[in-house]
Design a protein around this motif. Structure first.
Motif, short mmCIF file in Angstrom:
data_model
loop_
_atom_site.label_atom_id
_atom_site.label_comp_id
_atom_site.label_asym_id
_atom_site.label_seq_id
_atom_site.Cartn_x
_atom_site.Cartn_y
_atom_site.Cartn_z
N HIS A 244 33.79 -41.08 -42.75
CA HIS A 244 33.89 -40.03 -43.87
C HIS A 244 34.60 -38.75 -43.61
O HIS A 244 34.50 -38.74 -42.35
CB HIS A 244 32.55 -39.63 -44.53
CG HIS A 244 31.41 -39.55 -43.76
ND1 HIS A 244 30.85 -40.27 -42.96
CD2 HIS A 244 31.25 -38.19 -43.33
CE1 HIS A 244 29.83 -39.80 -42.14
NE2 HIS A 244 30.08 -38.58 -42.28
N ALA A 245 35.12 -37.88 -44.14
CA ALA A 245 35.53 -36.58 -43.86
C ALA A 245 34.59 -35.73 -42.73
O ALA A 245 33.60 -35.48 -43.19
CB ALA A 245 36.05 -35.68 -45.01
N ILE A 246 35.34 -35.09 -41.99
CA ILE A 246 34.54 -34.12 -41.21
C ILE A 246 35.10 -32.73 -42.06
O ILE A 246 36.15 -32.38 -41.90
CB ILE A 246 34.76 -33.91 -40.01
CG1 ILE A 246 35.02 -35.45 -39.07
CG2 ILE A 246 34.24 -32.87 -39.02
CD1 ILE A 246 33.22 -36.06 -39.32
N SER B 158 35.76 -29.15 -42.48
CA SER B 158 36.39 -28.53 -41.54
C SER B 158 36.36 -27.10 -42.19
O SER B 158 36.28 -26.05 -41.35
CB SER B 158 37.96 -28.67 -41.24
OG SER B 158 38.53 -28.58 -42.34
N SER B 159 36.65 -26.90 -43.36
CA SER B 159 36.40 -25.69 -43.88
C SER B 159 35.29 -25.65 -45.07
O SER B 159 35.62 -25.90 -46.33
CB SER B 159 37.75 -24.78 -44.19
OG SER B 159 38.24 -25.69 -45.40
N PRO B 160 34.10 -25.31 -44.52
CA PRO B 160 33.07 -25.52 -45.75
C PRO B 160 33.30 -24.67 -47.00
O PRO B 160 33.70 -23.27 -46.76
CB PRO B 160 31.70 -25.21 -44.85
CG PRO B 160 32.19 -24.26 -43.92
CD PRO B 160 33.51 -24.74 -43.49
N VAL B 161 32.86 -25.05 -48.29
CA VAL B 161 32.88 -24.29 -49.24
C VAL B 161 31.53 -23.93 -49.52
O VAL B 161 30.56 -24.61 -49.48
CB VAL B 161 33.28 -25.21 -50.46
CG1 VAL B 161 33.01 -24.43 -51.92
CG2 VAL B 161 34.73 -25.64 -50.29
N SER B 162 31.34 -22.35 -49.47
CA SER B 162 29.89 -22.06 -49.45
C SER B 162 30.37 -20.59 -50.45
O SER B 162 31.34 -20.46 -50.82
CB SER B 162 29.54 -21.70 -48.27
OG SER B 162 30.30 -20.69 -47.49
N GLY B 163 29.27 -20.01 -50.38
CA GLY B 163 29.11 -18.79 -51.11
C GLY B 163 29.14 -19.14 -52.76
O GLY B 163 29.29 -20.08 -53.16
N ARG B 164 29.06 -17.87 -53.62
CA ARG B 164 28.86 -18.06 -54.95
C ARG B 164 30.31 -18.04 -55.53
O ARG B 164 31.34 -17.53 -55.29
CB ARG B 164 28.24 -16.61 -55.43
CG ARG B 164 26.91 -16.46 -54.82
CD ARG B 164 25.84 -16.40 -55.93
NE ARG B 164 26.30 -17.30 -56.85
CZ ARG B 164 26.25 -17.19 -58.32
NH1 ARG B 164 25.50 -16.17 -58.63
NH2 ARG B 164 26.16 -18.12 -58.87
N ARG C 147 37.91 -22.30 -51.91
CA ARG C 147 38.38 -21.64 -50.43
C ARG C 147 38.98 -20.48 -50.59
O ARG C 147 39.09 -19.50 -49.59
CB ARG C 147 39.00 -22.71 -49.67
CG ARG C 147 38.05 -23.90 -49.45
CD ARG C 147 38.29 -24.90 -48.30
NE ARG C 147 37.45 -25.90 -48.26
CZ ARG C 147 37.71 -27.11 -48.90
NH1 ARG C 147 38.63 -27.24 -49.63
NH2 ARG C 147 36.75 -28.05 -48.85
N TYR D 113 30.33 -38.54 -48.42
CA TYR D 113 31.65 -39.12 -48.65
C TYR D 113 32.54 -38.71 -49.58
O TYR D 113 33.65 -38.88 -49.81
CB TYR D 113 31.19 -40.77 -49.23
CG TYR D 113 30.72 -41.62 -48.22
CD1 TYR D 113 31.26 -41.85 -46.95
CD2 TYR D 113 29.20 -41.94 -48.28
CE1 TYR D 113 30.72 -42.67 -46.02
CE2 TYR D 113 28.76 -42.64 -47.50
CZ TYR D 113 29.29 -43.06 -46.17
OH TYR D 113 28.58 -43.77 -45.29
N ILE E 294 38.02 -39.31 -49.09
CA ILE E 294 38.73 -38.32 -48.71
C ILE E 294 38.54 -38.05 -47.28
O ILE E 294 37.23 -38.08 -46.62
CB ILE E 294 38.07 -36.91 -49.48
CG1 ILE E 294 38.37 -36.98 -50.72
CG2 ILE E 294 38.58 -35.70 -48.72
CD1 ILE E 294 38.01 -35.63 -51.33
N GLY E 295 39.62 -37.87 -46.63
CA GLY E 295 39.64 -37.53 -45.05
C GLY E 295 38.96 -38.78 -44.17
O GLY E 295 38.61 -38.35 -42.95
N SER E 296 39.18 -40.02 -44.74
CA SER E 296 38.54 -41.02 -43.77
C SER E 296 39.95 -41.73 -43.19
O SER E 296 39.66 -42.30 -42.19
CB SER E 296 38.07 -42.04 -44.79
OG SER E 296 38.79 -42.76 -45.64
#
Lengths: 263, 263, 263, 263
Positions: A250-252, A254-260, B46, B113, B164-166
């Motif tokens: 699965h994806a690692i 890399s740019s987490p989506v966070s915040g409101r 993002r 995933y 995604i990203g796999s």
């Protein structure tokens, strides 16, 4: 990327084609051009016997630009193949390729799947190397046989992806990978490729070149398929050099989506 | 070949890319150019949160040539996705794309995933269609869900090849084939493609377009891989139109080799 | 190994079969016995309409030993499926299974591939759970849908390997793996299995059970194939518990061969 | 089903195993019993050199019931293999198998993938046949080599599924199918099988028997995996004889559901 180099001769294209199985000479001519290939293999015996589609081959292609690769199709034994290889050298001379000592070696006793004989192929290869040929042997994807042929002085090894004319794609991946890993000579994947995706896949594995005939000649639109194969071979080569992303479960992130969410 | 047409807008390229996961803005810029793509998807959240690599996106690409496809990555519910889609439309306007009503709809409650939610996706799609969006929903390769989304008025359907990203390639071929067979809207294979051979394969099956991000961004040489993907998408499309040779258990001899060898 | 437990009821066999598509009642009877199955699914509508092969079903099998799993085949909508499920409960009572509240939920609007509708299936499942049914829904291999169904209170989830009756084998492996990884309820792989190797493969992945009908009924020798499927399901389950060897690029030499050959 | 017959000797089990790579003698003993095998291959050189796990082999198995198949593992050349084969015959005699002339021929110059040498294998086979051995050669899946070995008088041919000890499963399916189609002697698929599903698959293709060692010895629970392999081999054989259902793009409706739902 360095060029493809076989027996001291360099080529820009990594796609080789053939002349057989086309519906017409014109379709063959257009397809060879569309493929961008610099090497075309020709069945010496079919030329000798004026088989359909092989008349006028001297005029059909621009042999000033296309390097002829005579093949020994139709030979069941090492002896036959050696004799036909010699005829092929003469044929190349007649086309003005004085220094062309290439031969695609096919020793095929199998009438159904047209699979090559490992024993006869090695014998013929040894003899032809002695006679100064640049030998490109067509073989089943057997890494140990590939090694024998390389040690015997062959210019390349040409393992099959699947039976000739089957269009089944890469049925011998695991062995082809090992052949590529072990080889000091260029590896040309030959026979069985039916689609551009399969051509790209072989190049991604690190094959140095491809020989594709039926998939082009038997496509509904041969010149278009030839162009597709050209793009695919390039694509696979570039990808091989570019280095693929790792396969992951699965994806690692890399740019987490966070915040409101800002409304 | 006719052009790719989505929601009344035509595109020459059938390869879409993204902006995430690159090591640098420069690499992203070069890769987008090398890919020849005309559609680039951007994660609205993002951009809103100035996630790494998403600052200065307005200047990073030539939005006069590249059509932005805002996506709702990071949304777990239909409600969130609808809100983020609206933000995306504003974002497009800020970039000068006044008439851009496209949204790549992602409703992804799955943290591992990143698989899309079929129920939430359909709900959000219905709402967004009502609001005048051209909706391009990201879905698992479920032909019945694809049909629902098409009937709800979506502009395309974007089934995944693999998570995604796999980079696992086409793990859902059988379902993607059925989706393509049944669809009246363009089918864009999205997520999971790791290699050009896989890109070509999806196009050979009849997909109308591809969206590829990780395989380019995470390649060792991203711009080169972008170019490889461009060639592969073209190659697969041409092959689809050219009509492949039939797959056979063995070759059908078309020009028999007979007669004696003439020495 | 613990037994298969569905909705509080335990079963020794992990192979379920059906009654459709057989050439004769006798062949069906022999196959059910040879399969060793304890659960047999029956199409309620085919029984109601006395479809060929469904007359005399009450007498054809030993319902004291075989647990009937009524299915809603032929239902295009959630409403139809709910009604047919209720009929199924009555059918079970007539066979003496007073406490049988099982229903294999099929909501299939697709006339060609017989693929299930995710939306209608979830709606019907929610209703049937409310009515006290143990619901075993047939779905495409969508992990998010599987999660919704589990959360709605379904007793199992039954993802398809490939379209019903296609015999194509495991075409949805990647998604089935994720479904299994995420599930708290038993996962029953249903539809598409054509060979024992495919049955074993599904069990090796960690599936809890299999439902196989066409592969048995349409085999040339149905009772023999039923026995083969029984062995394969057992084999795959045992292997799953036994823990496979690691996949390696090549052997790790464990007992090196050294020293001289003693003549 | 007729019994497996090799060099005039009949066997009920179609699964052969080995003695290498186990964590203990006890585990090996239990696994051999659980596998139900009647043929166990033993590396002559490992016995000669008292390699770990090969002490006390005479007592470890019941050689009144188990037929020993001495193998020439560790031999790089035809000459070495011939000498070791002769030692193997002596070893069999010491175990009380006076008439045991079987030898599993391995000529393996490749230190990494342990792939067999086609040329050396054929040479050794010819010599050993002359000396009265029943030769079971281990080969890459090359149909033409298989034919040579059969014509040289070998008792079986043993093509590899994948490199020894790799557990990669059937990587050579297309060639194994052709070998089976062409053979007059039993075909034993050897090396590379990692899971019961793969064992079943080989038998479904029509293989006459299997040799499985690493997949059992390196499983977390070896005796359980041995039992799983036994069931899988049986299952695949029964399915091969039973005749599989045809693979179809979708189901052929056999009992249409029509009429009204009777409430």
């Amino acid at each position: 990327d360095s060029l493809l180099k076989i027996a001291g001769k360099t080529f820009q294209s990594r796609l080789m084609t053939g002349t057989g199985k086309y519906r017409s000479i014109e379709e063959m001519q257009q397809s060879v051009i569309a493929s961008g290939c610099e090497i075309v293999t020709v069945a010496v015996r079919r030329v000798q016997t004026n088989a359909p589609g092989h008349e006028g081959l001297a005029e059909a292609l621009d042999w000033g630009k296309i390097w002829m690769l005579p093949n020994t199709a139709g030979c069941k034994t090492a002896e036959e193949a050696v004799r036909v290889a010699r005829l092929g050298r003469e044929m190349a001379k007649l086309l003005g390729q004085e220094d062309n000592n290439f031969v695609k070696l096919e020793v095929i006793p199998d009438p159904k799947y047209l699979l090559p004989d490992p024993i006869g192929t090695l014998q013929a290869a040894e003899q032809l190397v002695k006679e100064g040929f640049a030998v490109l042997p067509y073989i089943n994807a057997d890494p140990m046989l590939a090694k024998h042929l390389e040690e015997a002085g062959c210019a390349t090894v040409m393992p099959l992806a699947a039976p000739i004319g089957s269009g089944q794609g890469l049925q011998t991946i695991a062995n082809i990978k090992i052949i590529i890993e072990n080889a000091q000579v260029p590896i040309v994947v030959d026979a069985g490729i039916g689609l551009p995706s399969e051509a790209a896949q072989a190049m991604e594995l690190g094959a140095d070149a491809l020989l594709i005939n039926s998939a082009i000649a038997l496509a509904q639109n041969s010149p278009a398929m030839a162009q597709a194969m050209k793009l695919a071979a390039n694509s696979g080569r570039i990808a091989y050099l570019a280095g693929r992303m790792p396969i992951q479960s699965h994806a690692i992130a890399s740019s987490p989506v966070s915040g409101r969410i800002n409304e």
